[in-house]
Design an enzyme around this catalytic site. Sequence first.
Site, PDB file in Angstrom:
ATOM      1  N   HIS A 261       1.116  -1.375  -0.269  1.00  0.00           N
ATOM      2  CA  HIS A 261      -0.027   0.072   0.036  1.00  0.00           C
ATOM      3  C   HIS A 261       0.724   1.009   0.042  1.00  0.00           C
ATOM      4  CE1 HIS A 261      -3.264   2.954   1.027  1.00  0.00           C
ATOM      5  NE2 HIS A 261      -3.720   1.830   0.957  1.00  0.00           N
ATOM      6  N   ASP A 312      -7.773  -5.210  -0.603  1.00  0.00           N
ATOM      7  CA  ASP A 312      -8.554  -6.684  -1.337  1.00  0.00           C
ATOM      8  C   ASP A 312      -8.236  -7.793  -1.132  1.00  0.00           C
ATOM      9  OD1 ASP A 312      -6.950  -3.628  -3.389  1.00  0.00           O
ATOM     10  OD2 ASP A 312      -9.522  -4.416  -3.576  1.00  0.00           O
TER      11      ASP A 312
HETATM   12  C1  SDX Z   1      -5.787   0.235  -3.402  1.00  0.00           C
HETATM   13  O1  SDX Z   1      -4.906   4.312  -2.162  1.00  0.00           O
HETATM   14  C2  SDX Z   1      -5.225   3.988  -1.721  1.00  0.00           C
HETATM   15  O2  SDX Z   1      -5.525   4.837  -0.569  1.00  0.00           O
HETATM   16  C3  SDX Z   1      -5.640   2.735  -1.996  1.00  0.00           C
HETATM   17  C4  SDX Z   1      -6.567   1.628  -1.434  1.00  0.00           C
HETATM   18  C5  SDX Z   1      -8.141   2.741  -1.164  1.00  0.00           C
HETATM   19  O3  SDX Z   1      -8.904   2.605  -0.603  1.00  0.00           O
HETATM   20  O4  SDX Z   1      -8.763   3.544  -2.346  1.00  0.00           O
HETATM   21  O5  SDX Z   1      -6.451   1.761  -0.555  1.00  0.00           O
HETATM   22  C6  SDX Z   1      -7.369   0.784  -3.060  1.00  0.00           C
HETATM   23  O6  SDX Z   1      -5.843   0.435  -4.244  1.00  0.00           O
HETATM   24  C7  SDX Z   1      -4.774  -0.732  -2.365  1.00  0.00           C
HETATM   25  C8  SDX Z   1      -3.452  -0.976  -3.259  1.00  0.00           C
HETATM   26  C9  SDX Z   1      -3.912  -2.361  -4.065  1.00  0.00           C
HETATM   27  N1  SDX Z   1      -3.359  -2.722  -5.283  1.00  0.00           N
HETATM   28  C10 SDX Z   1      -2.381  -4.030  -5.350  1.00  0.00           C
HETATM   29  O7  SDX Z   1      -2.751  -4.701  -4.429  1.00  0.00           O
HETATM   30  C11 SDX Z   1      -1.606  -3.916  -6.078  1.00  0.00           C
HETATM   31  C12 SDX Z   1      -0.032  -4.724  -5.494  1.00  0.00           C
HETATM   32  N2  SDX Z   1       0.295  -3.348  -4.999  1.00  0.00           N
HETATM   33  C13 SDX Z   1       1.964  -2.862  -5.594  1.00  0.00           C
HETATM   34  O8  SDX Z   1       1.689  -2.885  -6.726  1.00  0.00           O
HETATM   35  C14 SDX Z   1       2.345  -1.880  -4.122  1.00  0.00           C
HETATM   36  O9  SDX Z   1       1.857  -2.045  -3.309  1.00  0.00           O
HETATM   37  C15 SDX Z   1       1.280  -0.438  -4.893  1.00  0.00           C
HETATM   38  C16 SDX Z   1       0.603   0.099  -6.254  1.00  0.00           C
HETATM   39  C17 SDX Z   1      -0.041  -0.416  -4.165  1.00  0.00           C
HETATM   40  C18 SDX Z   1       2.205   0.651  -3.349  1.00  0.00           C
HETATM   41  O10 SDX Z   1       3.011   0.446  -4.083  1.00  0.00           O
HETATM   42  P1  SDX Z   1       3.860   2.125  -4.105  1.00  0.00           P
HETATM   43  O11 SDX Z   1       3.989   2.826  -2.437  1.00  0.00           O
HETATM   44  O12 SDX Z   1       3.755   3.262  -4.953  1.00  0.00           O
HETATM   45  O13 SDX Z   1       5.353   1.219  -3.492  1.00  0.00           O
HETATM   46  P2  SDX Z   1       6.370   0.744  -4.431  1.00  0.00           P
HETATM   47  O14 SDX Z   1       5.543  -0.289  -5.689  1.00  0.00           O
HETATM   48  O15 SDX Z   1       7.109   1.236  -4.584  1.00  0.00           O
HETATM   49  O16 SDX Z   1       7.150  -0.969  -3.548  1.00  0.00           O
HETATM   50  C19 SDX Z   1       8.516  -0.986  -2.642  1.00  0.00           C
HETATM   51  C20 SDX Z   1       8.950  -1.711  -2.660  1.00  0.00           C
HETATM   52  C21 SDX Z   1       9.267  -2.801  -4.648  1.00  0.00           C
HETATM   53  O17 SDX Z   1      11.032  -2.750  -4.833  1.00  0.00           O
HETATM   54  P3  SDX Z   1      11.631  -2.469  -5.329  1.00  0.00           P
HETATM   55  O18 SDX Z   1      10.997  -1.991  -6.752  1.00  0.00           O
HETATM   56  O19 SDX Z   1      12.030  -0.714  -4.822  1.00  0.00           O
HETATM   57  O20 SDX Z   1      12.281  -3.746  -4.988  1.00  0.00           O
HETATM   58  O21 SDX Z   1       8.284  -3.136  -2.876  1.00  0.00           O
HETATM   59  C22 SDX Z   1       7.848  -3.707  -4.179  1.00  0.00           C
HETATM   60  C23 SDX Z   1       8.114  -2.689  -4.729  1.00  0.00           C
HETATM   61  O22 SDX Z   1       7.869  -3.522  -5.955  1.00  0.00           O
HETATM   62  N3  SDX Z   1       6.717  -4.023  -3.904  1.00  0.00           N
HETATM   63  C24 SDX Z   1       6.053  -4.985  -4.010  1.00  0.00           C
HETATM   64  C25 SDX Z   1       3.958  -5.048  -3.994  1.00  0.00           C
HETATM   65  N4  SDX Z   1       4.337  -3.990  -2.998  1.00  0.00           N
HETATM   66  C26 SDX Z   1       5.677  -3.325  -3.666  1.00  0.00           C
HETATM   67  N5  SDX Z   1       6.148  -6.355  -5.155  1.00  0.00           N
HETATM   68  C27 SDX Z   1       5.745  -7.071  -4.536  1.00  0.00           C
HETATM   69  N6  SDX Z   1       4.417  -7.583  -5.048  1.00  0.00           N
HETATM   70  C28 SDX Z   1       3.164  -6.377  -4.090  1.00  0.00           C
HETATM   71  N7  SDX Z   1       1.986  -6.464  -4.103  1.00  0.00           N
END
Ligand code: SDX
Length: 373
Positions: A261, A312
């Site tokens: 998140h 989710d």
């Molecule tokens: C919702 O914002 C809100 O409030 C949204 C929400 C709402 O109520 O409206 O809460 C609803 O959208 C929840 C999120 C649903 N999305 C997912 O489940 C998709 C999977 N999650 C990721 O894509 C990610 O966690 C995000 C997009 C949700 C958040 O990512 P950030 O804050 O941009 O962080 P990041 O992607 O830069 O991650 C930091 C590190 C990375 O590693 P590096 O590239 O630095 O080595 O953590 C890793 C990411 O690759 N990482 C993950 C991961 N989440 C973060 N790696 C694998 N799987 C994941 N799910």
Amino acid sequence: MEDTEIHKGLAGVVVDTTAISKVVQETNSLTYRGYPVQELAANCSFEEVAYLIWNGELPTADQLKEFTERERADRQVDPKIVDLILGLPTDSHPMQVLRTAISYIGAVDPDGEAAGPEANQKKAERLFAQIPTLVAIDHRRRHGLDPIAPDPSLGFSANFFHMTFGEVPEKEVVRCFDVSMILYAEHSFNASTFTARVVTSTLSDLYSAVTAAVGALKGPLHGGANEAVMAALEEVGTADNVGAWLDDALAEKKKIMGFGHRVYKHGDSRVPTMRKAFEDMAAIKKADDLLALYNTFEEDFVSRKGIYPNLDYPSGPAYHLMGFDTQAFTPIFVMSRITGWTAHIMEQQASNALIRPLSAYDGAAQREVPAER
Ligand code: SDX
């Protein structure tokens, strides 16, 4: 440009105030208009929470009666909208169908362009009442079934089951759904809500802002994640397959849907309440295998990456056990988030500034157009 700090994805950037909800990263807490969301989920109906999000206070008995009477009276959609949905390809994604239908409602609403809090509250309540009808019609057409008319004797969640499946399940199942609606309703400046605020900041209309927000929510990094969670769990199949599946997925640097998140870095405050609702659904449906798969998957991924589930993750399998098609999960998210979106639209209008950030240029240096080309 070298000394300009870039905030990619606006991560960590505070762009405005809001009085609608408070998401606290440090304590992983969430309040709607000052009330902890867990208490609202335990003590209120979704209709009461919708009223709270719009009006800032929980409704009195009379206010709730008037609001629910308006909502129940406004659920039926124009027959032309039914024809619109039935005429769309059955392989078009339900979020595209919903986006199209909401845009159509805006186009035929004689007050569609009317501005001001009263006009917009009326539009917000109309969408709140009619989006479940749109989602149910789309579900049934994909199963070759005719639409079922809304039942004004039923509450918001019970009526959705009635319109979708032709029957209302046991009250415990309806309650689990209602809890999910409360948890999904509002979450400050998430991507789709901020999209709605950007559109509103140009003084465009509420329907344009909501249509844009539906488009933003569709993406798997945001609302589309609940569908992707269920697809992943079905691909894994059984608990003893989790390790190998995660080995492959992480080797391919895949994002694991339902985890992580932008704001909550130590766990999503809504997850414990939704996990309990999923566990209740698993007990009702005797889904021991899915529960074991769910727990094993979470334990394994968290132990590997220290990244925690978001809302989710439990909501996807819960909706699956309620009988909804996976592709309907994000439209169901819209049924709830329409409350937060429209509250933010009205808040933006009440204290507006055009949202227009800056960019740092890193393209070609200025140059002349050559005379001979
Ligand atoms: C919702 O914002 C809100 O409030 C949204 C929400 C709402 O109520 O409206 O809460 C609803 O959208 C929840 C999120 C649903 N999305 C997912 O489940 C998709 C999977 N999650 C990721 O894509 C990610 O966690 C995000 C997009 C949700 C958040 O990512 P950030 O804050 O941009 O962080 P990041 O992607 O830069 O991650 C930091 C590190 C990375 O590693 P590096 O590239 O630095 O080595 O953590 C890793 C990411 O690759 N990482 C993950 C991961 N989440 C973060 N790696 C694998 N799987 C994941 N799910």
